[in-house]
Design a protein around this motif. Structure first.
Motif, mmCIF file in Angstrom:
data_model
loop_
_atom_site.group_PDB
_atom_site.id
_atom_site.type_symbol
_atom_site.label_atom_id
_atom_site.label_comp_id
_atom_site.label_asym_id
_atom_site.label_seq_id
_atom_site.Cartn_x
_atom_site.Cartn_y
_atom_site.Cartn_z
ATOM 1 N N GLY A 56 8.139 -7.377 2.669
ATOM 2 C CA GLY A 56 7.497 -6.948 1.414
ATOM 3 C C GLY A 56 8.432 -6.149 0.527
ATOM 4 O O GLY A 56 9.022 -5.176 0.978
ATOM 5 N N GLU A 57 8.537 -6.582 -0.739
ATOM 6 C CA GLU A 57 9.441 -5.944 -1.718
ATOM 7 C C GLU A 57 9.118 -4.467 -1.928
ATOM 8 O O GLU A 57 9.980 -3.669 -2.246
ATOM 9 C CB GLU A 57 9.312 -6.631 -3.087
ATOM 10 N N ALA A 58 7.819 -4.123 -1.798
ATOM 11 C CA ALA A 58 7.405 -2.758 -2.142
ATOM 12 C C ALA A 58 7.621 -1.774 -0.998
ATOM 13 O O ALA A 58 7.453 -0.583 -1.166
ATOM 14 C CB ALA A 58 5.934 -2.757 -2.533
ATOM 15 N N THR A 59 7.992 -2.280 0.187
ATOM 16 C CA THR A 59 8.149 -1.364 1.322
ATOM 17 C C THR A 59 9.447 -0.573 1.184
ATOM 18 O O THR A 59 10.387 -1.010 0.522
ATOM 19 C CB THR A 59 8.202 -2.147 2.651
ATOM 20 N N ASP A 60 9.493 0.601 1.822
ATOM 21 C CA ASP A 60 10.716 1.401 1.824
ATOM 22 C C ASP A 60 11.853 0.589 2.439
ATOM 23 O O ASP A 60 12.984 0.631 1.975
ATOM 24 C CB ASP A 60 10.525 2.677 2.664
ATOM 25 N N ILE A 61 11.531 -0.135 3.520
ATOM 26 C CA ILE A 61 12.577 -0.880 4.232
ATOM 27 C C ILE A 61 13.299 -1.822 3.275
ATOM 28 O O ILE A 61 14.523 -1.836 3.208
ATOM 29 C CB ILE A 61 11.971 -1.678 5.424
ATOM 30 N N VAL A 62 12.540 -2.607 2.506
ATOM 31 C CA VAL A 62 13.175 -3.597 1.629
ATOM 32 C C VAL A 62 13.708 -2.946 0.346
ATOM 33 O O VAL A 62 14.806 -3.268 -0.107
ATOM 34 C CB VAL A 62 12.197 -4.753 1.311
ATOM 35 N N SER A 63 12.956 -2.004 -0.201
ATOM 36 C CA SER A 63 13.382 -1.478 -1.506
ATOM 37 C C SER A 63 14.537 -0.495 -1.384
ATOM 38 O O SER A 63 15.315 -0.339 -2.316
ATOM 39 C CB SER A 63 12.200 -0.836 -2.238
ATOM 40 N N LYS A 180 -6.384 4.872 -4.869
ATOM 41 C CA LYS A 180 -5.684 5.226 -6.114
ATOM 42 C C LYS A 180 -6.607 6.011 -7.052
ATOM 43 O O LYS A 180 -6.191 7.017 -7.641
ATOM 44 C CB LYS A 180 -5.158 3.966 -6.821
ATOM 45 N N ALA A 181 -7.845 5.567 -7.130
ATOM 46 C CA ALA A 181 -8.799 6.263 -8.017
ATOM 47 C C ALA A 181 -8.975 7.707 -7.551
ATOM 48 O O ALA A 181 -9.030 8.633 -8.366
ATOM 49 C CB ALA A 181 -10.137 5.517 -8.007
ATOM 50 N N LEU A 182 -9.013 7.869 -6.233
ATOM 51 C CA LEU A 182 -9.216 9.198 -5.662
ATOM 52 C C LEU A 182 -7.994 10.101 -5.853
ATOM 53 O O LEU A 182 -8.116 11.309 -6.066
ATOM 54 C CB LEU A 182 -9.478 8.995 -4.158
ATOM 55 N N LEU A 183 -6.798 9.491 -5.786
ATOM 56 C CA LEU A 183 -5.573 10.302 -5.813
ATOM 57 C C LEU A 183 -5.011 10.520 -7.221
ATOM 58 O O LEU A 183 -4.197 11.425 -7.425
ATOM 59 C CB LEU A 183 -4.493 9.662 -4.923
ATOM 60 N N ARG A 197 5.263 5.751 -4.828
ATOM 61 C CA ARG A 197 4.435 4.890 -3.972
ATOM 62 C C ARG A 197 3.057 4.619 -4.579
ATOM 63 O O ARG A 197 2.438 3.608 -4.265
ATOM 64 C CB ARG A 197 4.250 5.536 -2.594
ATOM 65 N N PHE A 198 2.596 5.535 -5.411
ATOM 66 C CA PHE A 198 1.265 5.399 -6.008
ATOM 67 C C PHE A 198 1.117 4.022 -6.668
ATOM 68 O O PHE A 198 0.095 3.354 -6.521
ATOM 69 C CB PHE A 198 1.042 6.513 -7.043
ATOM 70 N N GLU A 199 2.166 3.576 -7.363
ATOM 71 C CA GLU A 199 2.098 2.263 -8.007
ATOM 72 C C GLU A 199 2.492 1.158 -7.033
ATOM 73 O O GLU A 199 1.861 0.110 -6.967
ATOM 74 C CB GLU A 199 3.032 2.205 -9.229
ATOM 75 N N LEU A 200 3.573 1.417 -6.282
ATOM 76 C CA LEU A 200 4.163 0.357 -5.462
ATOM 77 C C LEU A 200 3.397 0.076 -4.175
ATOM 78 O O LEU A 200 3.161 -1.072 -3.811
ATOM 79 C CB LEU A 200 5.585 0.753 -5.074
ATOM 80 N N ASN A 201 3.059 1.138 -3.451
ATOM 81 C CA ASN A 201 2.540 0.975 -2.103
ATOM 82 C C ASN A 201 1.697 2.193 -1.730
ATOM 83 O O ASN A 201 2.079 2.995 -0.883
ATOM 84 C CB ASN A 201 3.757 0.851 -1.154
ATOM 85 N N PRO A 202 0.511 2.338 -2.379
ATOM 86 C CA PRO A 202 -0.254 3.582 -2.225
ATOM 87 C C PRO A 202 -0.624 3.920 -0.781
ATOM 88 O O PRO A 202 -0.721 5.090 -0.435
ATOM 89 C CB PRO A 202 -1.493 3.365 -3.089
ATOM 90 N N LEU A 203 -0.798 2.894 0.081
ATOM 91 C CA LEU A 203 -1.165 3.195 1.467
ATOM 92 C C LEU A 203 -0.115 4.069 2.152
ATOM 93 O O LEU A 203 -0.439 4.936 2.966
ATOM 94 C CB LEU A 203 -1.329 1.894 2.273
ATOM 95 N N ARG A 204 1.140 3.836 1.764
ATOM 96 C CA ARG A 204 2.224 4.590 2.408
ATOM 97 C C ARG A 204 2.224 6.068 2.022
ATOM 98 O O ARG A 204 2.880 6.876 2.678
ATOM 99 C CB ARG A 204 3.586 3.975 2.060
ATOM 100 N N GLY A 262 4.555 0.836 7.992
ATOM 101 C CA GLY A 262 5.437 0.747 6.836
ATOM 102 C C GLY A 262 5.809 -0.661 6.411
ATOM 103 O O GLY A 262 6.700 -0.834 5.589
ATOM 104 N N LEU A 263 5.178 -1.665 6.984
ATOM 105 C CA LEU A 263 5.552 -3.038 6.643
ATOM 106 C C LEU A 263 4.315 -3.722 6.077
ATOM 107 O O LEU A 263 3.203 -3.448 6.520
ATOM 108 C CB LEU A 263 6.072 -3.771 7.893
ATOM 109 N N ASP A 264 4.548 -4.616 5.109
ATOM 110 C CA ASP A 264 3.410 -5.186 4.367
ATOM 111 C C ASP A 264 2.655 -6.288 5.098
ATOM 112 O O ASP A 264 1.603 -6.705 4.652
ATOM 113 C CB ASP A 264 3.927 -5.786 3.050
#
Ligand code: HAM
Length: 411
Positions: A56-63, A180-183, A197-204, A262-264
């Protein structure tokens, strides 16, 4: 001239430590082979696209963390994890045509450009398993129990198993939106990583170690959302069944709604095993179900589950057995004959070393004692001429002269 040092975050494994690694690998292979898992060895080098699409492009590992380079039009990357490569091979080598499930394991180096620290390296090693072609909570339970069997074979018992459900892609989308709405109102007070991460991968965001961010994630409203979110029916039913199986097996676990991994590629059940006493990087095993990855990488619809353990982190928790002793140390001024004798002994399954220094016999005998050999074998000119050998027991100092042929025939 200046010294060349190894790159930061890498390690030289010297013989004394390598013995521990060999033991760990042998124990793991034994447990996994006994459960019908076959070893797969995939390249360390893969096309970059595999991880962009797979992990996944949005993960820390890949980005942020890949060791990538161009050599031709297609980029290459040193694998940051094992699952994507195994799935690529599963498709490319036609393993998906084999009877299901296909049960595989692997051992090898992985590379992530992370800030090196205790327990976090840029080259590290994983032991991993992947079970492809089955979508039952029993398969999830088997994967988890197998990880625990490996830990038990390594003598590791002080750990904590956490599990969670991250739902199917649709319900995860709803979870992401709700979170996202909550945070959103707290965004200005969160760390730059969480804001990204809020935009890219909020779960992380939930994984963040910054105390001020965690204070937000531990607040009643966020915890309430995490505890009560309704995941899709199928993954919820499967997760409940998994919990029932683990309970039936007497396996202690906690459900951690903040465990997002951490992986999508995960769908449904995810889990982590952490250990106390190895510092801040306490995760020794991470895994989960990934039912969409084979399709994402161009293969047929195939459910799968797997995990990987960090070998460096396991090494800190094990006490490998003592080095087995040396049977024979050959003390000699007849090197060619002694070499022949050492070879014969090794063929018979004995451990035998030969003194290569050509020093006086007294000094060679002292080395034999230092090497903690059981016996020294003295082979001088006279012994070669008479086809005999002096066998000295280094524990009792008892010494006998034997005929080589008779002595060798005795074992
Ligand atoms: P992961 O959680 O990224 O999962 O890594 C698994 C384990 O590798 C971690 O729990 C940790 O022990 C070790 N590890 C990760 N990064 C480092 C590092 N920089 N230094 C030392 N050890 C590290 C995966 O890689 C998934 N492929 C697991 C999986 C397999 N999921 C399904 N199948």
């Amino acid at each position: 001239m200046s010294l060349i040092q190894r790159p930061k975050g890498t390690q030289d494994i010297l013989p004394d430590e390598a013995r521990g690694w060999q033991w760990l690998e042998a124990q793991s292979r034994r447990v996994l082979s006994a459960a019908g898992y076959g070893e797969i060895r995939t390249p360390v080098l893969e096309h970059t696209e595999l991880f962009c699409r797979g992990v996944g492009e949005a993960t820390d590992i890949v980005s942020k963390e890949m060791f990538s380079f161009e050599r031709s039009e297609r980029g290459f990357t040193l694998r940051p994890e094992g699952t994507a490569g195994v799935v690529r091979a599963f498709i490319e080598q036609g393993l998906h045509r084999l009877p299901k499930p296909v049960k595989l394991f692997y051992l090898g180096p992985m590379f992530r450009y992370e800030r090196p620290q205790e327990g976090r390296q840029r080259q590290f090693h994983q032991l991993g398993v992947e079970v492809l072609g089955i979508d039952t909570p029993l398969a999830d339970a088997e994967a988890i129990t197998l990880a625990l069997e490996v830990l038990s074979a390594l003598g590791i018992s002080n750990y904590q198993l956490s599990i969670n459900n991250v739902g199917n892609p649709e319900s995860r989308e709803a979870f992401r939106d709700g979170l996202k709405a909550l945070l959103a109102p707290y965004l200005p007070q969160l760390c730059p990583d969480c804001q990204r991460r809020f935009e890219l991968n909020p779960l992380r965001m939930l994984d963040c170690k910054v105390p001020t961010c965690q204070a937000v994630y531990q607040s009643e409203s966020v915890q309430g959302f995490l505890q009560t979110f309704e995941w899709d029916e199928a993954s919820t039913a499967s997760f409940n069944e998994l919990k029932a199986i683990l309970t039936h097996l007497g396996i202690a676990f906690e459900v951690d709604p903040q465990l997002v991994r951490g992986l999508d590629y995960y769908t449904g059940t995810v889990f982590e095993i952490s250990s106390v006493g190895i510092g801040a990087q306490s995760a020794i095993c991470g895994g989960g179900r990934y039912n969409g990855l084979v399709q994402t990488l161009g293969g047929p619809e195939t459910s799968a589950v797997g995990w990987a353990m960090g070998i460096e982190r396991l090494m800190k928790l094990i006490t490998p057995p003592e080095k087995s002793g040396l049977d024979y140390y050959l003390v000699t001024d007849q090197p060619a004959e002694a070499l022949k004798l050492a070879q014969t002994l090794r063929k018979k399954g004995k451990t035998a070393e030969l003194d290569l220094t050509g020093k006086a016999f007294g000094k060679q005998l002292a080395t034999a004692s230092k090497r903690e050999a059981c016996h020294a074998l003295v082979l001088g000119k006279e012994e070669v001429e008479t086809q005999s050998l002096q066998v000295k027991n280094l524990k009792t100092s008892e010494q006998t002269t034997v005929q080589q042929a008779d002595w060798l025939a005795s074992f």
